[in-house]
Design an enzyme around this catalytic site. Structure first.
Site, PDB file in Angstrom:
ATOM      1  CB  ALA A  19      -0.924  -0.004   1.219  1.00 38.02           C
ATOM      2  N   GLY A  20       2.170   1.133   0.075  1.00 36.89           N
ATOM      3  CA  GLY A  20       3.019   2.320   0.076  1.00 36.89           C
ATOM      4  C   GLY A  20       2.773   3.211   1.276  1.00 36.89           C
ATOM      5  CB  SER A  22       6.580   2.778   5.141  1.00 40.17           C
ATOM      6  OG  SER A  22       7.525   3.073   6.133  1.00 40.17           O
ATOM      7  CD  GLU A  26      14.487   5.972  -1.719  1.00 42.89           C
ATOM      8  OE1 GLU A  26      15.078   5.454  -2.667  1.00 42.89           O
ATOM      9  OE2 GLU A  26      14.387   7.207  -1.561  1.00 42.89           O
ATOM     10  CG  ASN A 110      10.634  -1.764  13.276  1.00 43.46           C
ATOM     11  OD1 ASN A 110      10.421  -2.315  12.208  1.00 43.46           O
ATOM     12  ND2 ASN A 110      11.624  -0.908  13.445  1.00 43.46           N
ATOM     13  CD  GLU A 174      10.105   3.897  14.080  1.00 39.25           C
ATOM     14  OE1 GLU A 174      10.006   2.996  13.243  1.00 39.25           O
ATOM     15  OE2 GLU A 174       9.149   4.651  14.388  1.00 39.25           O
ATOM     16  CG  HIS A 248      14.018   1.485  11.058  1.00 44.88           C
ATOM     17  ND1 HIS A 248      13.059   0.661  10.507  1.00 44.88           N
ATOM     18  CD2 HIS A 248      13.343   2.353  11.857  1.00 44.88           C
ATOM     19  CE1 HIS A 248      11.858   1.013  10.949  1.00 44.88           C
ATOM     20  NE2 HIS A 248      12.005   2.041  11.753  1.00 44.88           N
ATOM     21  CG  ASN A 359       5.165  -3.850   1.946  1.00 44.56           C
ATOM     22  OD1 ASN A 359       4.983  -2.789   1.368  1.00 44.56           O
ATOM     23  ND2 ASN A 359       4.173  -4.623   2.338  1.00 44.56           N
ATOM     24  CB  CYS A 365      13.001  -5.874   8.763  1.00 49.99           C
ATOM     25  SG  CYS A 365      13.715  -4.349   8.168  1.00 49.99           S
TER      26      CYS A 365
END
Length: 447
Positions: A19-20, A22, A26, A110, A174, A248, A359, A365
């Site tokens: 969904a873009g 963040s 990128e 996170n 974060e 991050h 994503n 991560c």
């Protein structure tokens, strides 16, 4: 005291979609509206967990969150039965539906910041849940994360799980993605490196993208985690690399024991930080990658530093990388030179994590590192530890409940909500978690 680093990986949720959401990430923006495959995403993550467990690295799993998250839609003024709420938000404000359906809790780097017992003033393992204040879809995570962590680290004799900091920009936190620990053996006291991007009253900050972590938050987390003040360093991330998509610190640096593998432009005042670490970490070994060999842009595109650096019993290290690193000629050339050089890294393990990578989430991560002594490890909920049986059980569970194709439009399907709740209800039983999700607690209250 002998201790192990255990990697707790997030299991990808049923609503994994592109969904873009963040800004500053990128890959997230680049792959917006792409069709996702939640089943494949979950299986890619499980394969990494199982491969590392089979290689002798202790491995566990953290479940996904309840999504779409209806309680927040009600807070935003959408009313009626759950199905009516979904229909209204899909018609009136579909961007909210995407936000409350994000599978971002999979990136458990996170979820929290961890302090091993060897570094804590009270001798317990501490976990402070991250508030993830900078992004709405991520700020929703903290309460469920706290419930899940308390269901996994449930023995108060060994563990303390702290709620997230207040939800304000001044205290944007974060989690472990902006935290590294350096030292010798895992069970010995180490130096904790907290990395932040902005500080109240200091103008030096990125221009293009937001700095998500504040120094004030890092200091508060260190206090909550009872980190010995003599074992803490606070360092500022280079604002220029944040503007290049390093949202991050784990996109530009990774540590393990005495090694810090990072880009030469990762930190503000990097030379000063390296001198500090040399004086405080016995045998400190910085592996700083020059920009002439790998640019920051290429590091972000391949997630070279969003890798896992793992120790074998013989002291050698394995670097766990996403497939994108092997597919980039320059990065792969650098990695093979690194392998041949005089340092502890003796092996490269490459994984296909494309669904997560698209994503903006690589191997690092997806995992939360928790250093545990033998006694502490025995006190962890054993049902979450990865082994042959759990791997098989979770793959069957994914096959039963997950779709192999999902678009933003599918999020309004009430059947997806029902599938998700049934799946999580089953999962809490498989992992012996109790009623950790709001929909389970509401059901108990209404019965």
């Amino acid at each position: 005291m002998k201790a192990h680093e255990v990697n707790f990986d997030g299991l990808v949720g049923l609503t994994h979609h592109y969904a873009g959401l963040s800004f500053g990430n990128e890959a997230s923006i680049q792959h917006r509206f792409q069709v996702s495959n939640p089943r494949l995403a979950a299986k890619q993550g499980l394969l990494k967990m199982k491969a590392l467990a089979d290689a002798g690295f202790p491995q566990a799993v953290i479940p996904p969150h309840e999504r779409p998250f209806i309680p927040v839609l009600r807070q935003l003024g959408f009313s009626g039965q759950d199905e009516q709420v979904l229909e209204k938000v899909a018609r009136q404000a579909p961007h909210w539906l995407s936000s409350v359906s994000s599978a971002s809790p999979m990136w458990v780097a996170n979820a929290a910041t961890v302090c091993p017992s060897a570094d804590a003033l009270d001798g317990k393992v501490h976990l402070t849940v991250a508030n993830l204040n900078n992004k709405f879809h991520r700020a929703l995570e903290a309460p469920t994360t706290a419930s899940l962590l308390r269901a996994i680290f449930r023995d108060a004799q060994f563990f303390a799980v702290h709620d997230a900091l207040p939800q304000v920009a001044l205290l944007g936190d974060e989690g472990a993605a902006n935290h590294n620990r350096l030292g010798g053996d895992y069970g010995a006291p180490g130096i904790q490196l907290f990395v932040y991007g902005r500080e109240e009253g200091v103008d030096t900050r990125p221009v293009r993208y937001p700095a998500r972590q504040t120094r004030e938050a890092s200091e508060a987390v260190a206090r909550l985690n009872q980190v010995n003040p003599h074992q803490v360093i606070f360092a500022r991330q280079n604002p220029d690399v944040i503007d290049l998509g390093v949202f991050h610190n784990d996109v530009i640096a990774v540590s393990n024991r005495q090694v810090l593998f990072c880009h030469e432009q990762a930190f503000a005042k990097q030379g000063e930080l390296m001198r500090q670490l040399r004086s405080r970490v016995a045998g400190f070994m910085p592996l700083e990658v020059p920009a002439r060999e790998v640019s920051v842009q290429d590091a972000v595109a391949t997630y070279l530093f969003n890798s896992q650096l793992l120790s074998r019993d013989d002291g050698s290290m394995v670097l766990v990388l996403p497939q994108e690193c092997r597919e980039h000629a320059g990065v792969w050339r650098y990695l093979n030179a690194l392998l041949a050089a005089d340092n502890p890294i003796s092996d490269l393990r490459v994984f296909d994590l494309r669904e997560s990578m698209a994503n903006g989430g690589g191997p690092a991560c997806l995992r939360l590192r928790v250093v545990l002594t033998e006694d502490e490890l025995r006190a962890v909920n054993p049902a979450v530890m990865m082994n042959d049986t759990l791997f098989s059980t979770l793959n069957d569970w994914v096959d039963r409940y997950y779709r192999d194709r999902l678009t933003a439009a599918d999020l309004a399907d009430p059947q997806l909500l029902r599938e998700g709740r049934e799946a999580l209800d089953t999962l809490t039983q498989l992992l012996n978690l109790g009623s950790v999700y709001p929909f389970q607690q509401e059901g108990a209250g209404n019965g």
